[in-house]
Motif scaffolding. Sequence first.
Motif, mmCIF file in Angstrom:
data_model
loop_
_atom_site.group_PDB
_atom_site.id
_atom_site.type_symbol
_atom_site.label_atom_id
_atom_site.label_comp_id
_atom_site.label_asym_id
_atom_site.label_seq_id
_atom_site.Cartn_x
_atom_site.Cartn_y
_atom_site.Cartn_z
ATOM 1 N N SER A 37 -21.523 -152.680 -32.683
ATOM 2 C CA SER A 37 -20.942 -153.556 -31.659
ATOM 3 C C SER A 37 -21.168 -152.976 -30.267
ATOM 4 O O SER A 37 -21.513 -153.704 -29.320
ATOM 5 N N VAL A 63 -23.823 -159.685 -32.360
ATOM 6 C CA VAL A 63 -22.365 -159.517 -32.467
ATOM 7 C C VAL A 63 -21.792 -160.503 -33.478
ATOM 8 O O VAL A 63 -20.898 -160.158 -34.262
ATOM 9 N N ALA A 73 -18.579 -162.341 -28.924
ATOM 10 C CA ALA A 73 -19.893 -162.995 -28.957
ATOM 11 C C ALA A 73 -19.909 -164.207 -28.030
ATOM 12 O O ALA A 73 -20.915 -164.484 -27.357
ATOM 13 N N LEU A 90 -14.572 -160.074 -32.706
ATOM 14 C CA LEU A 90 -16.000 -159.976 -32.417
ATOM 15 C C LEU A 90 -16.614 -161.352 -32.154
ATOM 16 O O LEU A 90 -17.533 -161.478 -31.336
#
Length: 533
Positions: free
Chosen positions: A281, A490, A346, A342
Amino acid sequence: MTPHATTGERAGRREWTGLAVLSLPTLLLSLDMTVLHLAVPKLSADLAPSSTQLLWIVDIYGFLIAGFLIIMGTLGDRVGRRRLLLTGAAAFGVASVLAAMSDSAGMLIATRALLGLAGATLMPSTMSLIRNMFHDPRQRTVAISVWMSSFMLGAGAGPLVGGAMLEHFWWGSVFLLSVPVMVLLLVAGPFLLPEFRDPTAGRIDVVSAALSLGTVLSVVYGIKQTAEHGVGLVPVLAALAGLVLGVVFVRRQRTLATPFLDLRLFRSRGFTVSLTTVALSIFAMGGVIFFVAQYLQMVLDMSPFTAGLYSLPGVLAGMVGILAAPALAQRFPAAYLMGGGLLVAALGVGMLTTLTPESGAATAVTALVVLHVGFGPMIALGTDMIIAGAPPERAGAASAISETGTEMGMALGIAVLGSVGAAIYRTEIGGRLPAGLPPEATDVASDTIGGAAGVAEQLPGALGAALMDAAGEAFVTGLRTTAAVSAVIVAVIAVAATALLRGVTPGDGGGHGEPPAGDDGPRGRGEPVEAGR
């Protein structure tokens, strides 16, 4: 989801006060990574370093931190984490004074190297002490979230604090910020921080330590040189040499009765998957954030201090996400929180694909806020799982591996994604350059937007403005493409992390699978030597 069970001795006032003390050097260490960049013009005028010396002044601090993290984390498990932390704090304070008083480029390089070596003791020591001070899973998640937020705060405050100090004092003043903090740590540490070490760790294997250092330094050097100067023979050979040393290191650990680094840590699903998730990440988002900083300064023509102000909302949003993670983890599974966070990150990265030179700062700042608020729960819960995935006596090594993964992810992200953006810039700028540029100016301006800015300053007003317009368009094209690639990466990480971490919670010792520390039952879960409580 059923809330995490509350197990283990609950921390009291002493531990929470100790956490505040541990957060100070963490904040300072992240701040110290950014303030020097602002001081480069003034120290260059004062010390007149060569281009090579200036490169080492900037880079050697990060090189040595990355190289010595595993060594220091493992050393702390053996000699005592509090002892190592306080020794490193004293060394960091002394080196800071020497750096501030440097009267030559060589002296500053040497003192920056000492700062890096001392700094490598601070991160794994603070994180591993948190693992040993907070036995209750809920409290530990909160403690790690507070610790992580202090790191983010330091990174965000660096340009602001450094810029303010450089307006009123000489360049060396930025190093003196650490002195009162380290004095406070040395005074309060012996009273508030307990001592922990692994009584069965054995002696340090010097060969393994050398292999570990060679592996990390070679790989990081290769990555950083590629990021700054492009692909070349020396950086590639350095990275390959590091990988070879890494293979030798791993094979050696498997043959030792008492390994320097216990590879059985990686048997824990929570440890391994969380470590990979965090590193990847940071790889995907680190390069993009690096581009946004350039966008604010090079395309929108902001000073570093102003760009730091515009970046501050993103940092604060990240702190909100980090500090909210413990409460959210009581209501939702950690895997879904990390994966959902996440996906939000993104979305923030994807927003950067809409940037243009005319967008202004609003779009970039909004994207950073969304990105960071989604990134917060992942980094908090992921770090907690990494630490919880190791038994207490291996917490120093686990912390060091976590920090090394973060360093590698950031360096790789800037190198790989930075190379993609740079390649697109070079392709796009060719057809946009204004007529009338001298050939040597064309070569420099076609390499990087920083080079274009330097050339533009030497040109007549209209021609310089036309060059920066062209460079801005080319740069933003590269930024948008890089952001699109990062957003996809991501999103994929989010789905994979959610699937692989289902059923794993930060407080369960790492999830399913074999115990990470030994095959002999009680030995693998043995209690560390504890003193000073």
